[in-house]
Design an enzyme around this catalytic site. Structure first.
Site, PDB file in Angstrom:
ATOM      1  N   HIS A 174       0.878  -0.748  -0.385  1.00 24.69           N
ATOM      2  CA  HIS A 174       0.008  -0.334  -0.895  1.00 24.69           C
ATOM      3  C   HIS A 174       1.221   0.889  -0.142  1.00 24.69           C
ATOM      4  O   HIS A 174       0.033   2.098  -0.870  1.00 24.69           O
ATOM      5  CB  HIS A 174      -0.692   0.226   1.771  1.00 24.69           C
ATOM      6  CG  HIS A 174      -1.711  -0.659   0.833  1.00 24.69           C
ATOM      7  ND1 HIS A 174      -2.392  -1.633   2.040  1.00 24.69           N
ATOM      8  CD2 HIS A 174      -2.814  -1.194   0.147  1.00 24.69           C
ATOM      9  CE1 HIS A 174      -3.581  -2.478   1.098  1.00 24.69           C
ATOM     10  NE2 HIS A 174      -3.553  -1.998   0.597  1.00 24.69           N
TER      11      HIS A 174
ATOM     12  N   ASN B 131       1.649  -5.178 -22.258  1.00 26.74           N
ATOM     13  CA  ASN B 131       2.113  -6.538 -21.459  1.00 26.74           C
ATOM     14  C   ASN B 131       2.480  -7.709 -21.040  1.00 26.74           C
ATOM     15  O   ASN B 131       3.773  -8.304 -20.949  1.00 26.74           O
ATOM     16  CB  ASN B 131       2.358  -5.494 -20.307  1.00 26.74           C
ATOM     17  CG  ASN B 131       1.663  -4.337 -19.761  1.00 26.74           C
ATOM     18  OD1 ASN B 131       2.321  -3.597 -20.805  1.00 26.74           O
ATOM     19  ND2 ASN B 131       0.896  -3.661 -19.098  1.00 26.74           N
ATOM     20  N   ASP B 132       1.350  -8.459 -21.812  1.00 29.45           N
ATOM     21  CA  ASP B 132       1.280  -9.647 -21.645  1.00 29.45           C
ATOM     22  C   ASP B 132       1.591 -10.616 -22.704  1.00 29.45           C
ATOM     23  O   ASP B 132       2.054 -11.206 -23.157  1.00 29.45           O
ATOM     24  CB  ASP B 132      -0.360 -10.178 -21.486  1.00 29.45           C
ATOM     25  CG  ASP B 132      -0.503  -9.720 -19.444  1.00 29.45           C
ATOM     26  OD1 ASP B 132       0.160 -10.873 -19.257  1.00 29.45           O
ATOM     27  OD2 ASP B 132      -1.221  -9.477 -19.623  1.00 29.45           O
TER      28      ASP B 132
ATOM     29  N   CYS C 133      -2.908  -0.072 -24.755  1.00 31.05           N
ATOM     30  CA  CYS C 133      -2.563   0.325 -23.089  1.00 31.05           C
ATOM     31  C   CYS C 133      -1.617  -0.046 -23.082  1.00 31.05           C
ATOM     32  O   CYS C 133      -1.500  -0.398 -21.771  1.00 31.05           O
ATOM     33  CB  CYS C 133      -4.176  -0.233 -23.091  1.00 31.05           C
ATOM     34  SG  CYS C 133      -5.046  -2.026 -22.888  1.00 31.05           S
TER      35      CYS C 133
HETATM   36  C1  PEP Z   1      -1.556  -5.771 -20.678  1.00 29.50           C
HETATM   37  O1  PEP Z   1      -1.360  -7.058 -20.891  1.00 29.50           O
HETATM   38  O2  PEP Z   1      -0.900  -4.952 -21.082  1.00 29.50           O
HETATM   39  C2  PEP Z   1      -2.186  -4.810 -20.395  1.00 29.50           C
HETATM   40  C3  PEP Z   1      -2.829  -3.876 -20.091  1.00 29.50           C
HETATM   41  O3  PEP Z   1      -2.753  -5.334 -19.391  1.00 29.50           O
HETATM   42  P1  PEP Z   1      -2.125  -6.103 -17.562  1.00 29.50           P
HETATM   43  O4  PEP Z   1      -1.039  -4.804 -17.122  1.00 29.50           O
HETATM   44  O5  PEP Z   1      -3.554  -5.410 -16.626  1.00 29.50           O
HETATM   45  O6  PEP Z   1      -2.542  -7.724 -17.924  1.00 29.50           O
HETATM   46 MG    MG Z   2      -2.474  -8.029 -18.993  1.00 28.11          MG
END
Ligand code: PEP
Ligand code: MG
Length: 556
Positions: free
Chosen positions: A158, A428-429, A476
């Site tokens: 936190h 990211n994923d 995103c």
């Molecule tokens: C991603 O995977 O790029 C994404 C935006 O989602 P998160 O980071 O929440 O997995």
């Molecule tokens: Mg993701």
């Protein structure tokens, strides 16, 4: 440890301490309410809930009934809770031990009448503690905190969440710092590099003074163009959306250059609580976000837990959590959770009609079909409820989209036609799954790189294919908020990027200096590379060539 013959006075002492602690927390919440987004303040709800009879309360009273004095009873119960939390594999649940410790320290202070002692906090203070807690930060006026150093903790703690929200430089998880020798000495906390300098010499001080003033001058420069829409040097407009979920400062929605929310991570709402939020709670929460952004689109992602994101009250233990029960997989298996969330979203959207629903972790077209069926069912249910309640309000059907973050989707994009209204790339994923590198494992973090030519090639394929089939596609993931990444994405043809609020001005500033043709050429160049470092070199060279070197300096 002490036993007593009379338990009633001990119970009264304990209840008194609970009341005083509750009052402290209310005071802290009020003090922080204009500095922190609502979601960060939910930390203090967690504290209040822990104080409830159903959490710590009844167990402490039981121990007092067994003859323990209030202090001993509290100690026994708290140690049991801490041991249980600390045993957990999941870092988020482990962090809850910190909350219990902090709360018990407060209770103990009231039980032993040590509360309210005046804290002599200097101006420009750096808080250093074995474990910096959220309430420690809340106790000290924001303008007095210059930095934070915590030995324990991680990104999920936190204190780290609040430090980010407050914009305070923080280094969390440091080792080998002689804590007892730090009172009244000069310290530099470099939140960018994660370094802490104790008693820095004049040369280091000078260097940091210079960096600090450069940092400030650069931030001022960016602010001068804050209101302008994002566009390239040749005038190509790029829509800037923000990623949100932890709450946001109310004024962001009013800034005209922020065109909406491109990713609202609803899981934070679920993670900050000790139980699933009810349909009414969710509706109220979503309604506030949609209302703040009235007239601008808000893309709300359905619950995306599993992997590294766990709910304290719904633990998932798996051998391979990132390949397991994540995102849409979990919510389709628990359609009651999904339906409650969708109903809450649809109800929240009645007045504003700016909701878009996005599905995470989709790897199969069947998942989209099933989720769409459930969304339609939820829509019918809400419509029926509204009409039954003699309220003939029209219930808008939101647009439905998916995250493109699992490689299997790249090869089925043509099958999305007619099934979804929009999509957004979760870099990211996508990076983690394309490169088979766990995004949270520091042993392989050197291999995790969204600048890898394979990742960029995949993103370019998605850009081209979605354009061909006419499905709007944005980005995103974190790559969109990285100035070099945003240049590459713009060069690939994306015209909608969604990022953390603090990156918006930096990205706009770089894009404004770049001609679209230069960015297209850069993309052609990097797609020929074989290694991420070659890509980085070319991106940085372009940044220098377009006169945007300021973005590359430390701290910028
Ligand atoms: C991603 O995977 O790029 C994404 C935006 O989602 P998160 O980071 O929440 O997995
Ligand atoms: Mg993701």
């Amino acid at each position: 440890m002490k036993k007593v013959s009379e338990s009633e006075p001990e119970k009264a002492r304990y209840f008194n301490a609970v009341e005083n602690t509750r009052a402290d927390i209310i005071q802290m919440t009020q003090r922080m309410s204009d500095q922190l987004p609502k979601d960060a303040l939910a930390i203090f709800d967690v504290y209040q809930q822990l104080l409830d009879a159903a959490s710590l309360g009844n167990e402490v009273v039981d121990k007092i009934n067994q003859g323990w004095c209030a202090v001993s009873a509290l100690k026994i119960v708290v140690e049991k809770y801490i041991a249980e939390f600390e045993k957990m594999d999941d870092p988020y649940i482990r962090e809850r031990a910190v909350d219990v410790k902090d709360l018990s320290r407060r209770l103990l202070e009231h039980l032993t009448a040590k509360a309210n002692r005046a804290l002599a906090i200097p101006t420009s203070a750096i808080i250093i503690a074995e474990e910096v807690t959220a309430s420690m930060l809340a106790e000290i006026p924001r303008e007095q905190i210059t930095g934070i150093v915590s030995f324990k903790g991680a990104e999920n703690s936190h204190a780290a969440i609040m430090a980010r929200a407050l914009g305070i430089p923080a280094v969390i998880g440091v080792r080998d710092v002689p804590i007892l020798q730090l009172d009244d000495v000069d310290i530099i906390v470099d939140g960018y590099s994660g370094k802490v300098f104790i008693c820095p010499n004049e040369a280091i001080l000078d260097e940091y003074r210079k960096l600090e003033s450069e940092d400030k001058a650069f931030a001022d420069l960016l602010k001068q163009e804050a209101d302008e829409y994002a566009q390239t040097a040749c005038g190509r407009r790029i829509s800037m959306y923000i990623n949100s979920g932890m709450g946001f400062e109310g004024d962001i929605a009013e800034q005209q250059h922020i065109e909406g929310i491109g990713l609202y991570r609803t899981e934070y709402l679920f993670m900050m609580r000790q139980r699933f939020p009810s349909e009414q709670e969710q509706q109220a929460f979503y309604q506030e976000v949609l209302g703040d952004f009235d007239g601008k689109p808000v893309i709300m992602r359905t619950l995306d837990v599993g992997g590294d994101k766990q709910l304290p009250y719904f633990p998932i233990i798996e051998e391979n959590p990132f390949l397991g029960w994540r995102g849409i997989r979990l919510t389709l298996d628990h359609s009651e959770i999904f339906l409650v969330q969708i109903r809450a979203m649809i109800k929240a959207n009645i007045l504003t009609n700016n909701l878009h629903i996005m599905l995470p972790m989709v790897s199969d077209i069947g998942e989209i079909e099933e989720a769409s069926r459930l969304i339609k069912q939820a829509h019918r249910e809400v419509e029926k409820e509204m009409f039954d309640a003699d309220n003939a309000a029209r219930v808008p059907m939101p647009k439905i989209g998916v995250m493109i973050e699992v490689p299997s989707m790249i090869f089925q994009l043509d099958k999305l036609k007619g099934k979804i209204d929009f999509c957004s790339i979760g870099t990211n994923d996508l990076t983690q799954y394309l490169l088979a590198v766990d995004r949270n494992n520091d042993k392989v973090s050197g291999l995790y790189d969204a600048y890898h030519p394979t990742v960029l090639t995949a993103i370019k394929m998605i850009a081209d294919e979605t354009k061909k089939i006419g499905i709007p596609c944005s980005v995103c993931g974190e790559l969109a908020g990285d100035p070099g990444g945003a240049m590459l994405l713009t060069g690939m043809g994306f015209d909608q990027l969604s990022m953390n609020t603090q990156n918006v001005l930096r990205v706009k500033w770089v894009l404004k200096k770049a001609d679209h043709l230069v960015l297209q050429k850069l993309v052609e160049d990097v797609l020929d590379c074989t290694r991420p470092d070659q890509v980085k070199f070319r991106v940085n060279r372009t940044i220098l060539n377009i006169g945007a070197a300021g973005i590359l300096r430390a701290g910028n």
